[in-house]
Motif scaffolding. Structure first.
Motif, PDB file in Angstrom:
ATOM      1  N   THR A 199       0.802  -1.225   0.000  1.00  0.00           N
ATOM      2  CA  THR A 199       0.000   0.000   0.000  1.00  0.00           C
ATOM      3  C   THR A 199       0.834   1.275   0.000  1.00  0.00           C
ATOM      4  O   THR A 199       0.440   2.276  -0.595  1.00  0.00           O
ATOM      5  N   ARG A 200       1.999   1.242   0.669  1.00  0.00           N
ATOM      6  CA  ARG A 200       2.844   2.437   0.745  1.00  0.00           C
ATOM      7  C   ARG A 200       4.313   2.078   0.458  1.00  0.00           C
ATOM      8  O   ARG A 200       5.174   2.190   1.325  1.00  0.00           O
ATOM      9  N   PRO A 201       4.600   1.662  -0.764  1.00  0.00           N
ATOM     10  CA  PRO A 201       5.988   1.341  -1.128  1.00  0.00           C
ATOM     11  C   PRO A 201       6.879   2.567  -1.029  1.00  0.00           C
ATOM     12  O   PRO A 201       6.449   3.685  -1.302  1.00  0.00           O
ATOM     13  N   LYS A 202       8.147   2.353  -0.657  1.00  0.00           N
ATOM     14  CA  LYS A 202       9.040   3.486  -0.411  1.00  0.00           C
ATOM     15  C   LYS A 202       9.555   4.139  -1.683  1.00  0.00           C
ATOM     16  O   LYS A 202       9.974   5.299  -1.655  1.00  0.00           O
ATOM     17  N   ASN A 203       9.578   3.403  -2.773  1.00  0.00           N
ATOM     18  CA  ASN A 203      10.037   3.992  -4.025  1.00  0.00           C
ATOM     19  C   ASN A 203       9.350   3.312  -5.209  1.00  0.00           C
ATOM     20  O   ASN A 203       8.586   2.345  -5.026  1.00  0.00           O
ATOM     21  N   ILE A 204       9.637   3.782  -6.409  1.00  0.00           N
ATOM     22  CA  ILE A 204       8.963   3.258  -7.599  1.00  0.00           C
ATOM     23  C   ILE A 204       9.353   1.817  -7.871  1.00  0.00           C
ATOM     24  O   ILE A 204       8.528   1.015  -8.319  1.00  0.00           O
ATOM     25  N   PHE A 205      10.613   1.457  -7.592  1.00  0.00           N
ATOM     26  CA  PHE A 205      11.008   0.063  -7.823  1.00  0.00           C
ATOM     27  C   PHE A 205      10.118  -0.882  -7.024  1.00  0.00           C
ATOM     28  O   PHE A 205       9.601  -1.872  -7.557  1.00  0.00           O
ATOM     29  N   VAL A 206       9.929  -0.600  -5.739  1.00  0.00           N
ATOM     30  CA  VAL A 206       9.099  -1.460  -4.895  1.00  0.00           C
ATOM     31  C   VAL A 206       7.651  -1.443  -5.387  1.00  0.00           C
ATOM     32  O   VAL A 206       6.982  -2.470  -5.447  1.00  0.00           O
ATOM     33  N   SER A 207       7.175  -0.263  -5.762  1.00  0.00           N
ATOM     34  CA  SER A 207       5.795  -0.118  -6.234  1.00  0.00           C
ATOM     35  C   SER A 207       5.517  -0.968  -7.466  1.00  0.00           C
ATOM     36  O   SER A 207       4.440  -1.539  -7.611  1.00  0.00           O
ATOM     37  N   THR A 208       6.486  -1.058  -8.360  1.00  0.00           N
ATOM     38  CA  THR A 208       6.279  -1.808  -9.606  1.00  0.00           C
ATOM     39  C   THR A 208       6.682  -3.269  -9.485  1.00  0.00           C
ATOM     40  O   THR A 208       6.205  -4.100 -10.250  1.00  0.00           O
ATOM     41  N   PHE A 209       7.539  -3.589  -8.521  1.00  0.00           N
ATOM     42  CA  PHE A 209       7.938  -4.993  -8.344  1.00  0.00           C
ATOM     43  C   PHE A 209       6.883  -5.779  -7.577  1.00  0.00           C
ATOM     44  O   PHE A 209       6.617  -6.937  -7.863  1.00  0.00           O
ATOM     45  N   ILE A 210       6.271  -5.133  -6.585  1.00  0.00           N
ATOM     46  CA  ILE A 210       5.210  -5.771  -5.803  1.00  0.00           C
ATOM     47  C   ILE A 210       3.874  -5.418  -6.446  1.00  0.00           C
ATOM     48  O   ILE A 210       3.374  -4.304  -6.318  1.00  0.00           O
ATOM     49  N   GLY A 211       3.291  -6.349  -7.166  1.00  0.00           N
ATOM     50  CA  GLY A 211       2.047  -6.075  -7.864  1.00  0.00           C
ATOM     51  C   GLY A 211       2.298  -5.173  -9.065  1.00  0.00           C
ATOM     52  O   GLY A 211       3.430  -4.971  -9.502  1.00  0.00           O
ATOM     53  N   HIS A 212       1.244  -4.606  -9.596  1.00  0.00           N
ATOM     54  CA  HIS A 212       1.339  -3.743 -10.777  1.00  0.00           C
ATOM     55  C   HIS A 212       0.987  -2.311 -10.388  1.00  0.00           C
ATOM     56  O   HIS A 212       0.008  -2.082  -9.680  1.00  0.00           O
ATOM     57  N   SER A 213       1.794  -1.368 -10.838  1.00  0.00           N
ATOM     58  CA  SER A 213       1.487   0.050 -10.639  1.00  0.00           C
ATOM     59  C   SER A 213       1.556   0.764 -11.982  1.00  0.00           C
ATOM     60  O   SER A 213       2.502   0.568 -12.747  1.00  0.00           O
ATOM     61  N   ASN A 214       0.546   1.591 -12.258  1.00  0.00           N
ATOM     62  CA  ASN A 214       0.534   2.437 -13.445  1.00  0.00           C
ATOM     63  C   ASN A 214       1.156   3.778 -13.078  1.00  0.00           C
ATOM     64  O   ASN A 214       0.739   4.404 -12.109  1.00  0.00           O
ATOM     65  N   LEU A 215       2.150   4.214 -13.845  1.00  0.00           N
ATOM     66  CA  LEU A 215       2.917   5.411 -13.496  1.00  0.00           C
ATOM     67  C   LEU A 215       2.585   6.571 -14.436  1.00  0.00           C
ATOM     68  O   LEU A 215       2.765   6.468 -15.649  1.00  0.00           O
ATOM     69  N   PHE A 216       2.108   7.666 -13.845  1.00  0.00           N
ATOM     70  CA  PHE A 216       1.714   8.857 -14.594  1.00  0.00           C
ATOM     71  C   PHE A 216       2.608  10.043 -14.231  1.00  0.00           C
ATOM     72  O   PHE A 216       3.030  10.191 -13.080  1.00  0.00           O
ATOM     73  N   LYS A 217       2.843  10.900 -15.210  1.00  0.00           N
ATOM     74  CA  LYS A 217       3.527  12.161 -14.944  1.00  0.00           C
ATOM     75  C   LYS A 217       2.549  13.117 -14.266  1.00  0.00           C
ATOM     76  O   LYS A 217       1.375  13.163 -14.626  1.00  0.00           O
ATOM     77  N   GLY A 218       3.048  13.849 -13.282  1.00  0.00           N
ATOM     78  CA  GLY A 218       2.157  14.769 -12.578  1.00  0.00           C
ATOM     79  C   GLY A 218       2.899  15.939 -11.985  1.00  0.00           C
ATOM     80  O   GLY A 218       4.124  16.064 -12.098  1.00  0.00           O
TER      81      GLY A 218
END
Length: 370
Positions: free
Chosen positions: A224-243
């Motif tokens: 739910t609260r990964p510390k960085n993008i690597f963790v966010s995308t390695f654990i499950g799937h995360s869609n990454l948007f520019k913002g």
């Protein structure tokens, strides 16, 4: 007796190649602790350092307060379960399990009781007189587990123990391993590259990349609260948007490239107006709406409880290098199943999404540092 494990500034080198540059971990007494990461990230190397199979070029590994760097592997009182089981094909189940106790020269009556007890715990007592060739893969893995635990080790080490099993048996065995570990209460360090497996069985997980620990936390924290993008995308799937961060009248927003923005109440205090960010949205964190992010369905895959859609955005809206952008729709609550080419509007759940610095190295949501 089970112990805690502490790694302090641990270094592993092969010649000039530094595999683990500076690893620090505290593994609690009795917990099920998983080392998770892609192939080559150093997780098995570190496990073998705990076991005494690999040398330590720097730092210290301790069991409780006792440094074990120079203690030979056979004197560390560890149990080990390997990927390939490593059970003796010419010995029966019972003979395999009692092997370590014989080396310790236990009295016969005590040995018989210990073996009988552990065979019941791992649920293979009915097969005690069988040779391994007459056992299924899952039963052989139970033999390996029983043999490792029966000696009452201080630490149980498991290296990809389920990777040779089929999908259904892996699910069954991971539950069995978890149940046995909790029953015997032994400190367990488990290595896997399978994210679902790690989430299902662990008390805590250390996600590794290039020999460096990226995040240590409970399965829920890491997802739910990964510390960085690597963790966010390695654990499950995360869609990454520019913002971009927008601050107006003391309210904070994250704004997507085409103007859709959402009010955030949980951003860290140090975020700045105009700051470029990466917005990470998991497939289940989208909300079907009449406004918001405009997209189209590229493919729809029916998976029983939910439908998974691959959806399309303009390349300027999303980070480069993503295999796909995905939306998950719960079948139980959905009113319509969409088809290829359908247009959609999506909003995001502001309480669930994650917001990272532009370089992806820091989560800007409060509480993500825990």
């Amino acid at each position: 007796m089970s112990v805690s494990i502490k790694a302090s500034n641990v270094i592993k080198k092969y010649g000039d190649n530094v595999v683990i540059p500076d690893l620090n971990l505290d593994i609690r007494n009795g917990e099920f602790f998983t080392l998770l990461g892609p192939s080559g990230c150093g997780k098995t190397t570190f496990l073998r350092m705990i076991a005494g199979f690999n040398s330590i070029e720097g730092g210290e590994i301790s069991f409780e307060d006792k440094v074990i760097n120079d203690i030979p592997a056979h004197k560390r009182n560890i149990g080990m379960v390997f990927q390939n089981y490593a059970i003796f094909p010419h010995l029966t189940v019972k003979q395999n399990v009692e092997y370590g106790l014989k080396l310790r020269k236990l009295p016969k009556e005590e040995m018989e009781k210990k073996v009988a007890d552990i065979l019941k715990v791992v649920k293979i007592d009915d097969y005690k007189d069988r040779l391994p060739e007459r056992l299924s893969g899952g039963q052989q893995q139970r033999v390996a587990l029983a043999r490792a635990i029966v000696i009452h080790p201080s630490v149980l080490l498991m290296d990809e123990p389920l990777s040779n099993l089929d999908a259904k048996l892996r699910v069954e065995m991971r539950s069995a391993i978890r149940d046995v570990q909790k029953e015997v209460g032994i400190t367990t360090v488990y290595v896997t590259h399978d994210q679902e497996e790690a989430l299902a069985i662990s008390d805590r997980i250390a996600v590794m990349k290039d020999g460096i620990v990226q995040h240590v936390g409970t399965p829920e924290q890491i997802y739910t609260r990964p510390k960085n993008i690597f963790v966010s995308t390695f654990i499950g799937h995360s869609n990454l948007f520019k913002g971009i961060i927008e601050i107006k009248e003391n309210n904070k927003y994250v704004k997507f490239e085409k103007g859709y923005k959402v009010k955030m109440t949980n951003l860290k205090d140090e975020v700045k107006d105009g700051q470029k960010v990466v917005i990470a949205v998991r497939p289940e964190e989208f909300i079907l709406s009449n406004s918001g992010l405009e997209t189209k369905v590229k493919t729809a895959t029916f998976l029983g409880r939910y439908t998974n859609y691959e959806i399309v955005f303009n390349s300027k809206e999303i980070l480069d290098g993503q295999a796909s952008i995905e939306l998950s729709q719960d079948i139980g609550t959905s009113e319509k199943i969409y088809s290829e080419g359908d247009s959609l509007y999506l909003e995001v759940n502001p309480k669930k999404i994650n917001v990272f610095t532009e370089d992806g190295e820091e989560n800007l949501i409060k509480g993500s540092e825990n």
